[in-house]
Design a protein around this motif. Structure first.
Motif, mmCIF file in Angstrom:
data_model
loop_
_atom_site.group_PDB
_atom_site.id
_atom_site.type_symbol
_atom_site.label_atom_id
_atom_site.label_comp_id
_atom_site.label_asym_id
_atom_site.label_seq_id
_atom_site.Cartn_x
_atom_site.Cartn_y
_atom_site.Cartn_z
ATOM 1 N N ARG A 1 44.723 20.127 50.923
ATOM 2 C CA ARG A 1 46.131 20.047 51.312
ATOM 3 C C ARG A 1 46.239 19.557 52.752
ATOM 4 O O ARG A 1 45.589 20.095 53.641
ATOM 5 N N LEU B 1 37.487 15.094 48.833
ATOM 6 C CA LEU B 1 38.245 15.243 47.595
ATOM 7 C C LEU B 1 37.699 16.454 46.857
ATOM 8 O O LEU B 1 36.693 16.395 46.151
ATOM 9 N N GLN C 1 40.980 5.597 48.413
ATOM 10 C CA GLN C 1 40.246 6.686 47.774
ATOM 11 C C GLN C 1 39.546 6.160 46.520
ATOM 12 O O GLN C 1 40.004 5.187 45.905
ATOM 13 N N VAL D 1 51.154 16.899 52.017
ATOM 14 C CA VAL D 1 50.711 15.857 51.088
ATOM 15 C C VAL D 1 49.345 16.265 50.546
ATOM 16 O O VAL D 1 48.423 16.549 51.323
ATOM 17 N N ASP D 2 49.223 16.339 49.232
ATOM 18 C CA ASP D 2 47.937 16.573 48.577
ATOM 19 C C ASP D 2 47.463 15.226 48.042
ATOM 20 O O ASP D 2 47.973 14.752 47.021
ATOM 21 N N PRO D 3 46.511 14.583 48.710
ATOM 22 C CA PRO D 3 46.140 13.220 48.297
ATOM 23 C C PRO D 3 45.626 13.134 46.874
ATOM 24 O O PRO D 3 45.841 12.142 46.201
ATOM 25 N N VAL D 4 44.961 14.184 46.402
ATOM 26 C CA VAL D 4 44.480 14.231 45.023
ATOM 27 C C VAL D 4 44.535 15.670 44.550
ATOM 28 O O VAL D 4 44.076 16.580 45.241
ATOM 29 N N ILE D 5 45.135 15.900 43.362
ATOM 30 C CA ILE D 5 45.112 17.223 42.744
ATOM 31 C C ILE D 5 43.982 17.239 41.735
ATOM 32 O O ILE D 5 43.942 16.424 40.815
ATOM 33 N N THR E 1 54.904 14.882 41.870
ATOM 34 C CA THR E 1 53.548 14.349 41.738
ATOM 35 C C THR E 1 53.620 12.829 41.621
ATOM 36 O O THR E 1 54.681 12.259 41.327
ATOM 37 N N ILE F 1 47.603 8.256 41.533
ATOM 38 C CA ILE F 1 46.887 7.573 42.605
ATOM 39 C C ILE F 1 46.150 6.370 42.034
ATOM 40 O O ILE F 1 45.879 6.295 40.835
ATOM 41 N N HIS G 1 43.720 10.200 38.356
ATOM 42 C CA HIS G 1 44.092 11.456 38.999
ATOM 43 C C HIS G 1 45.507 11.317 39.555
ATOM 44 O O HIS G 1 46.086 10.228 39.565
ATOM 45 N N GLY H 1 48.322 12.780 42.771
ATOM 46 C CA GLY H 1 48.531 13.447 44.041
ATOM 47 C C GLY H 1 49.878 14.141 44.012
ATOM 48 O O GLY H 1 50.609 14.088 43.009
#
Length: 740
Positions: free
Chosen positions: A94, A89, A130, A192-196, A156, A159, A135, A137
């Motif tokens: 990405r 993380l 996670q 997929v961005d699991p966390v921005i 967006t 999460i 946060h 994603g």
């Protein structure tokens, strides 16, 4: 060692869906399921939804093998391990599930070659564990390979800490980039961005784990849980869709130009086979099992060249370019030292002195590398900036050919094992179509059809019973005209789900006396076992050719693409094969040990034909082998028999664990649909035959149990439950039985 039985993956899925997750207000709602555990009543059953990865690759994104995700595009460290995709993380984490880069030839799993059809696949569902809170994603998609904002869309989502299933209706809203709607056009990139993370927030030192991901058709009122992977959950069961792979015909079976003209392929492990090959801007350092090891050198260090000896050849005949290339260091496309990780083909054609320059062919780092295949007539192969005239490849007479391994301005070190230029596979009168189902269930059937040009499909087989592993259907030309035939297989599961796939190469059928494949001159054999070690694999099986005293077996790693691992000649005594097949030579066995990188590999073995045969057939089924794990402490054993009687099905076999002399627990599962636990038994039956073959086995290493089963066909499987220092509970065997 804990008891990790085969149902543990389904249990992880059930745990992941135990809590509802509200996401992206108005966009979607997380799947809600009851708490994990076995349902008290018979669970409702529904078919798995159509899924992009399963349909297009024959390989779901379940992260059980390294080809499920190309880590060269992750942005931050990511890896496939333990049946999950693990990603740090950190900013830029990405995950390109479908990727493409403009200015390159579309090969392998490139999204430009296999775009996502938004009309068929309109929902994203995945299971992620996670540790962060508060946060968000994001999901992104692009309709162009340049991945500019103008062709992009997405949204967006918040999460949730811990393991949860996230599920999104991709058609509901697009509010990122240019807000391109999901249904606007086919997608060549899906991310997929699991966390921005906020800019400058840095690496959190924490990690997300994605157990599986599905880009699938929308569930409906009668199939509300169809977005989940196949398995048995609390209150319902999802039955698997086919994951069909057509193994033959394929480009590796076509005639090789170098072999046809000189009797030897361009195999760089052999100095003799490549004696006429020349090199420029290159220093050859060594020659070994990896082929040549070379380093970029002057005068133009960013332009290493391998000049292949060709005379005049027809581009429309020899058009499948294949190469097996690896290099030291990471994947990098920059113009600085360490970058330029793309290859090119450059050729001369009759009628012009202007070289023809191909577009970039991306070459990936060690963990993602595979033999690359490019059909130079399937797309425009030329660099957009190449000088005129742009003659191309198809329809041209090729008078010179050069392969450039990279464009790295630094002192790149690379390893070239082979280069092939192949024609389409060909046969006279008849050939075999082979295929397998990576999600096989008992009762599956298949249809096979062929066609020439743009004509309609002509069915050559219907309702063929599909077995686990490799399946073969003969294709006889008969009264059909000679020509180039595409081959399509349609596979149906008992739940009504189906998948159709076309072979990766057509077959050129020539008129002539048809050869019955059952009595053909093609090699016969089986790939029996693939055993992973800490640094490679040991592969064993048997094969023979009716026209030769020995047969060569060529092995490929087809985890992503097709990379040759080497060739071995049968030489091991196999009296069991001789008893079953009297025509086989006494020494029809083979064994090959090769080094491989850590991870899961899909290994396939082919028998190389000698004499009047028509093809190099796949031997048995491809096998998934894990490298980097010490298996020497895992249980050893076998399921010998499964006999139907008045009291049920009696299952017998043997097993032992190298770490103990105590009885070993053996677990029974019905894998007809999902994985249903049927109980266990401990070894207690005297098996002197096992002790003779395995001196480390206890005297009472046999097991036997009678199991009551409902009417119908069942796939019974047994597993040895590991104790001590082992790593897994290995499958001992499966048998299909029918209770009437």
């Amino acid at each position: 060692m804990h008891d990790h039985t085969p149902i543990s993956r389904a249990t992880r899925r059930a745990l992941a869906v135990a809590t509802a997750v509200a996401v992206a207000a108005g966009l979607a709602v997380g799947v809600t399921v009851g708490s994990p555990g076995r349902a008290t009543a018979a669970p409702a059953s529904e078919s798995e939804a159509a899924d992009y990865a399963s349909d297009v690759h024959g390989d779901a994104w379940d992260f059980t093998n390294s080809s499920d995700f190309n880590t060269d595009f992750s942005g931050t460290p990511a890896r496939v391990t333990g049946g999950a995709l693990k990603v740090d993380l950190a900013p830029g984490n990405r995950l390109f599930m479908v990727h493409s880069i403009s200015g390159s030839l579309a090969t392998g799993r490139d999204g430009a070659r296999q775009p996502v059809d938004p009309a068929r696949y309109s929902r994203l569902t995945f299971s992620m564990d996670q540790p962060l809170t508060k946060h968000i994603g994001a999901v992104y998609w692009f309709t162009c390979r340049e991945q500019t904002s103008a062709c992009g869309g997405g949204f967006t989502f918040p999460i949730v800490q811990g393991p949860h299933v996230y599920s999104f209706d991709l058609t509901a809203k697009s509010n990122l980039l240019a807000k391109v709607p999901w249904r606007s056009a086919k997608k060549v990139v899906f991310r997929v961005d699991p966390v921005i993370l906020a800019n400058g927030s840095g690496n959190t030192g924490k990690q997300a784990s994605i157990d599986w991901m599905r880009l699938h058709a929308a569930p409906d009122a009668t199939h509300p849980q169809a977005g989940m992977p196949a398995g048995t959950y609390s209150g319902y069961t999802v039955t698997p869709r086919p994951q069909l792979v057509v193994d033959s015909p394929n480009p590796t079976q076509g005639q090789d130009y170098a072999t046809a003209t000189t009797g030897r392929p361009w195999n760089f492990t052999s100095a003799a086979a490549t004696s006429r090959v020349r090199y420029s801007n290159t220093t050859v350092l060594a020659r070994d099992s990896r082929g040549i090891t070379a380093r970029n050198n002057g005068p133009r260090q960013n332009d290493p060249q391998v000049h292949l000896p060709v005379s005049r050849l027809a581009g429309s005949t020899y058009h499948h370019l294949q190469f097996d290339l690896t290099y030291d260091g990471p994947f990098d496309l920059s113009g600085s030292a360490g970058g330029g990780k793309m290859a090119r083909a450059i050729w001369n054609v009759s009628g012009t002195g202007t070289p023809q320059i191909s577009n970039d062919i991306l070459t990936y780092s060690s963990g993602n590398a595979a033999e690359t295949t490019v059909d130079l007539t399937a797309q425009n192969p030329l660099d957009e900036d190449a000088i005129a005239p742009k003659a191309g490849w198809g329809g041209q007479t090729i008078t010179g050919l050069r392969f450039d391994p990279n464009e790295d301005p630094g002192k790149a070190v690379w390893h070239l094992k082979s280069v092939h230029l192949r024609a389409d596979p060909a046969a006279t009168g008849s050939t075999n179509v082979t295929f397998h189902d990576n999600a096989w269930v008992a009762g599956s059937t298949a249809d096979v059809a062929v066609r020439t040009g743009s004509g309609g499909w002509q069915r050559i087989a219907s309702g063929v019973a599909v077995t686990k592993g490799s399946n073969t259907v003969p294709f006889r030309l008969g009264s059909r005209p000679a020509g180039k035939y595409a081959v399509q297989v349609t596979l149906r599961h008992p739940d009504g789900s189906s998948d159709s796939e076309t072979a990766s190469a057509p077959v050129v059928m020539k008129a002539g006396a048809a050869v019955d494949p059952a009595t053909s001159h093609d090699p016969i054999g089986n790939f029996e076992r693939g055993t992973g070690t800490t640094s490679g694999v040991t592969l064993t099986g048997w094969a023979y050719d009716p026209d030769a005293s020995a047969v060569q077996v060529r092995v490929y790693d087809r985890t992503s693409g097709s990379r040759s691992l080497g060739t071995v000649t049968t030489s091991i005594a196999r009296s069991d094969v001789r008893r079953a097949r009297p025509a086989a030579p006494a020494n029809s066995g083979w064994s090959l040990t090769v080094p491989l990188s850590a991870g899961s590999h899909k290994i396939c073995a082919y028998g190389l034909n000698t004499g009047p045969g028509t093809t190099n057939p796949l031997l048995g089924a491809c096998r998934q082998v894990t490298v980097g794990v010490d298996r020497s402490h895992d249980p050893v054993g076998r399921l010998d028999t499964a006999t139907v009687g008045s009291g049920g099905v009696t299952v017998t076999g043997w097993a032992y664990d190298p770490d103990t002399r105590d009885p070993l627990s053996v677990a029974f599962y019905d894998r007809t649909s999902g994985s249903r636990h049927l109980g266990r038994v401990s070894t207690s039956v005297a098996r002197p035959d096992v002790v003779r073959a395995h001196p480390a086995a206890p005297a009472n290493s046999g097991y036997a149990r009678t199991i009551a089963l409902s009417k119908g066909t069942h796939e019974l499987c047994t597993y040895g439950i590991n104790v001590g220092a082992g790593t897994t509970n290995p499958l001992l065997g499966c048998r299909s039985v029918t209770v009437r």
